[in-house]
Motif scaffolding. Structure first.
Motif, PDB file in Angstrom:
ATOM      1  N   ASP A  18      -9.821 -15.472 -16.839  1.00 31.40           N
ATOM      2  CA  ASP A  18     -10.749 -15.285 -15.725  1.00 31.40           C
ATOM      3  C   ASP A  18     -10.101 -14.615 -14.520  1.00 31.40           C
ATOM      4  OD1 ASP A  18     -12.748 -16.324 -17.124  1.00 31.40           O
ATOM      5  OD2 ASP A  18     -12.800 -18.279 -16.149  1.00 31.40           O
ATOM      6  N   ALA A  19      -8.806 -14.722 -14.431  1.00 27.58           N
ATOM      7  CA  ALA A  19      -8.130 -14.272 -13.210  1.00 27.58           C
ATOM      8  C   ALA A  19      -8.289 -12.775 -13.011  1.00 27.58           C
ATOM      9  CB  ALA A  19      -6.654 -14.634 -13.277  1.00 27.58           C
ATOM     10  N   ALA A  20      -8.469 -12.369 -11.765  1.00 23.04           N
ATOM     11  CA  ALA A  20      -8.478 -10.955 -11.418  1.00 23.04           C
ATOM     12  C   ALA A  20      -7.047 -10.432 -11.513  1.00 23.04           C
ATOM     13  CB  ALA A  20      -9.025 -10.782 -10.015  1.00 23.04           C
ATOM     14  N   ILE A  21      -6.894  -9.125 -11.415  1.00 23.41           N
ATOM     15  CA  ILE A  21      -5.553  -8.560 -11.592  1.00 23.41           C
ATOM     16  C   ILE A  21      -4.646  -8.976 -10.432  1.00 23.41           C
ATOM     17  CG2 ILE A  21      -6.480  -6.581 -12.869  1.00 23.41           C
ATOM     18  CD1 ILE A  21      -5.735  -4.837 -10.429  1.00 23.41           C
ATOM     19  N   PRO A  22      -3.352  -9.115 -10.699  1.00 21.64           N
ATOM     20  CA  PRO A  22      -2.423  -9.481  -9.631  1.00 21.64           C
ATOM     21  C   PRO A  22      -2.247  -8.329  -8.652  1.00 21.64           C
ATOM     22  CG  PRO A  22      -1.229  -9.003 -11.646  1.00 21.64           C
ATOM     23  CD  PRO A  22      -2.683  -8.920 -11.985  1.00 21.64           C
ATOM     24  N   CYS A  23      -2.038  -8.646  -7.397  1.00 19.92           N
ATOM     25  CA  CYS A  23      -1.920  -7.612  -6.360  1.00 19.92           C
ATOM     26  C   CYS A  23      -0.650  -7.808  -5.545  1.00 19.92           C
ATOM     27  CB  CYS A  23      -3.119  -7.665  -5.429  1.00 19.92           C
ATOM     28  SG  CYS A  23      -4.674  -7.309  -6.263  1.00 19.92           S
ATOM     29  N   ARG A  24      -0.240  -6.725  -4.894  1.00 21.43           N
ATOM     30  CA  ARG A  24       0.901  -6.800  -3.992  1.00 21.43           C
ATOM     31  C   ARG A  24       0.613  -7.743  -2.827  1.00 21.43           C
ATOM     32  NH1 ARG A  24       1.133  -0.451  -3.080  1.00 21.43           N
ATOM     33  NH2 ARG A  24      -0.821  -0.549  -4.234  1.00 21.43           N
ATOM     34  N   SER A  25       1.641  -8.209  -2.201  1.00 21.61           N
ATOM     35  CA  SER A  25       1.518  -9.064  -1.025  1.00 21.61           C
ATOM     36  C   SER A  25       0.720  -8.350   0.064  1.00 21.61           C
ATOM     37  CB  SER A  25       2.929  -9.401  -0.529  1.00 21.61           C
ATOM     38  OG  SER A  25       2.870  -9.926   0.755  1.00 21.61           O
ATOM     39  N   GLY A  26      -0.252  -9.041   0.622  1.00 24.74           N
ATOM     40  CA  GLY A  26      -1.075  -8.450   1.678  1.00 24.74           C
ATOM     41  C   GLY A  26      -2.331  -7.779   1.146  1.00 24.74           C
ATOM     42  N   CYS A  34      -7.396  -4.054  -6.416  1.00 25.76           N
ATOM     43  CA  CYS A  34      -6.724  -4.700  -5.287  1.00 25.76           C
ATOM     44  C   CYS A  34      -7.149  -3.971  -4.018  1.00 25.76           C
ATOM     45  CB  CYS A  34      -5.208  -4.594  -5.449  1.00 25.76           C
ATOM     46  SG  CYS A  34      -4.588  -5.441  -6.904  1.00 25.76           S
ATOM     47  N   TYR A  35      -7.305  -4.719  -2.932  1.00 27.19           N
ATOM     48  CA  TYR A  35      -7.828  -4.156  -1.682  1.00 27.19           C
ATOM     49  C   TYR A  35      -6.912  -4.486  -0.519  1.00 27.19           C
ATOM     50  CZ  TYR A  35     -12.038  -3.829  -4.517  1.00 27.19           C
ATOM     51  OH  TYR A  35     -12.926  -3.544  -5.513  1.00 27.19           O
ATOM     52  N   PHE A  36      -6.708  -3.484   0.336  1.00 27.06           N
ATOM     53  CA  PHE A  36      -5.912  -3.653   1.541  1.00 27.06           C
ATOM     54  C   PHE A  36      -6.798  -3.376   2.755  1.00 27.06           C
ATOM     55  CE2 PHE A  36      -3.377  -1.630   4.913  1.00 27.06           C
ATOM     56  CZ  PHE A  36      -2.467  -2.643   5.173  1.00 27.06           C
ATOM     57  N   PHE A  37      -6.946  -4.367   3.622  1.00 24.79           N
ATOM     58  CA  PHE A  37      -7.732  -4.217   4.853  1.00 24.79           C
ATOM     59  C   PHE A  37      -6.748  -3.999   5.994  1.00 24.79           C
ATOM     60  CE2 PHE A  37     -12.044  -5.436   3.527  1.00 24.79           C
ATOM     61  CZ  PHE A  37     -11.783  -5.882   2.242  1.00 24.79           C
ATOM     62  N   SER A  38      -6.756  -2.789   6.562  1.00 29.85           N
ATOM     63  CA  SER A  38      -5.743  -2.437   7.567  1.00 29.85           C
ATOM     64  C   SER A  38      -5.923  -3.247   8.844  1.00 29.85           C
ATOM     65  CB  SER A  38      -5.812  -0.949   7.894  1.00 29.85           C
ATOM     66  OG  SER A  38      -6.789  -0.706   8.890  1.00 29.85           O
ATOM     67  N   ARG A  39      -4.819  -3.437   9.541  1.00 29.62           N
ATOM     68  CA  ARG A  39      -4.865  -4.014  10.890  1.00 29.62           C
ATOM     69  C   ARG A  39      -4.862  -2.905  11.930  1.00 29.62           C
ATOM     70  NH1 ARG A  39      -1.026  -9.366  11.078  1.00 29.62           N
ATOM     71  NH2 ARG A  39      -1.977 -10.445   9.317  1.00 29.62           N
ATOM     72  N   ASP A  40      -4.354  -1.717  11.534  1.00 30.70           N
ATOM     73  CA  ASP A  40      -4.295  -0.589  12.464  1.00 30.70           C
ATOM     74  C   ASP A  40      -5.560   0.253  12.342  1.00 30.70           C
ATOM     75  OD1 ASP A  40      -3.379   0.011   9.835  1.00 30.70           O
ATOM     76  OD2 ASP A  40      -2.732   1.978  10.544  1.00 30.70           O
ATOM     77  N   THR A  41      -5.791   1.078  13.352  1.00 28.73           N
ATOM     78  CA  THR A  41      -6.920   2.011  13.307  1.00 28.73           C
ATOM     79  C   THR A  41      -6.369   3.426  13.199  1.00 28.73           C
ATOM     80  OG1 THR A  41      -7.036   2.205  15.711  1.00 28.73           O
ATOM     81  CG2 THR A  41      -8.397   0.494  14.697  1.00 28.73           C
ATOM     82  N   PHE A  54       0.233   4.452  -0.002  1.00 29.54           N
ATOM     83  CA  PHE A  54       0.327   3.085  -0.549  1.00 29.54           C
ATOM     84  C   PHE A  54      -0.015   3.052  -2.041  1.00 29.54           C
ATOM     85  CE2 PHE A  54      -1.216   1.420   3.864  1.00 29.54           C
ATOM     86  CZ  PHE A  54       0.051   1.602   4.394  1.00 29.54           C
ATOM     87  N   ARG A  55      -0.053   4.197  -2.700  1.00 33.60           N
ATOM     88  CA  ARG A  55      -0.399   4.299  -4.127  1.00 33.60           C
ATOM     89  C   ARG A  55      -1.807   3.779  -4.398  1.00 33.60           C
ATOM     90  NH1 ARG A  55       3.001   0.911  -6.966  1.00 33.60           N
ATOM     91  NH2 ARG A  55       3.868   0.055  -5.092  1.00 33.60           N
ATOM     92  N   GLY A  56      -2.731   4.135  -3.529  1.00 32.52           N
ATOM     93  CA  GLY A  56      -4.136   3.775  -3.714  1.00 32.52           C
ATOM     94  C   GLY A  56      -5.003   4.909  -3.205  1.00 32.52           C
ATOM     95  N   HIS A  57      -6.228   4.581  -2.833  1.00 31.23           N
ATOM     96  CA  HIS A  57      -7.141   5.557  -2.246  1.00 31.23           C
ATOM     97  C   HIS A  57      -8.069   4.801  -1.308  1.00 31.23           C
ATOM     98  CE1 HIS A  57     -10.163   3.940  -5.015  1.00 31.23           C
ATOM     99  NE2 HIS A  57      -9.262   4.042  -5.966  1.00 31.23           N
TER     100      HIS A  57
END
Ligand code: CA
Ligand code: CA
Ligand code: CA
Length: 158
Positions: A18-26, A34-41, A54-57
């Motif tokens: 059932d587990a979703a895929i493992p993601c990097r810290s943060g 995996c999703y990264f929500f930025s703190r910067d603008t 960050f090897r994503g899009h």
């Protein structure tokens, strides 16, 4: 005792399935991404470059389920976030830039996209509740941003 041990083992494996895929810290895990929500603008184009670094899009939202997950996070954070959609090529023709595909699912706010800015609004951000949803925005505006990485990009070595 053996019964309990068996239940434990079965439970462990069901949990793994059932587990979703493992993601990097943060990064947050949801379904197969995996999703990264930025703190910067950043401006939209810089946000896009950061996600690629960050090897994503910039996030591409294909389903109501993915949208619900994203919108829920945004409502909690109470900020606007860039997503990977643009109509810079043909005005009014919205595409996911990472995969160069047309949108099959959308969640525009009421009366959006409105191309309100005289310099055009060719990039998309998502607004938090109470008037939640997608909005076309001037690409040079500053906003937080969401990166998405799939299993393919997430586990690239080197
Ligand atoms: Ca996606
Ligand atoms: Ca536009
Ligand atoms: Ca707008």
């Amino acid at each position: 005792m053996a019964k309990i041990l068996l239940l434990f083992i079965v439970g462990f494996y069901i949990d793994k399935i059932d587990a979703a895929i493992p993601c990097r810290s943060g990064w947050l895990s949801h379904a197969n991404s995996c999703y990264f929500f930025s703190r910067d603008t950043q401006t939209w184009i810089l946000a896009k470059m950061y996600c690629e670094a960050f090897r994503g899009h910039l996030v591409e939202i294909e389903t109501v389920f993915e949208n619900s997950f994203i919108q829920h996070q945004i409502n909690n954070l109470n900020k606007s976030f860039w997503i990977g959609a643009s109509d810079v090529e043909v005005e009014g023709e919205w595409r996911w830039v990472g995969t160069d595909t047309t949108m099959s699912f959308t969640h525009w706010r009421l009366n959006e996209p409105d191309s309100y800015d005289p310099e055009h609004e060719n990039c998309v951000d998502i607004k938090a509740a109470p008037v939640e949803g997608w909005n076309d925005e001037n690409c040079n505006a500053q906003s937080n941003y969401i990166c998405e990485a799939t299993e393919d990009t997430e586990f690239v070595v080197g």
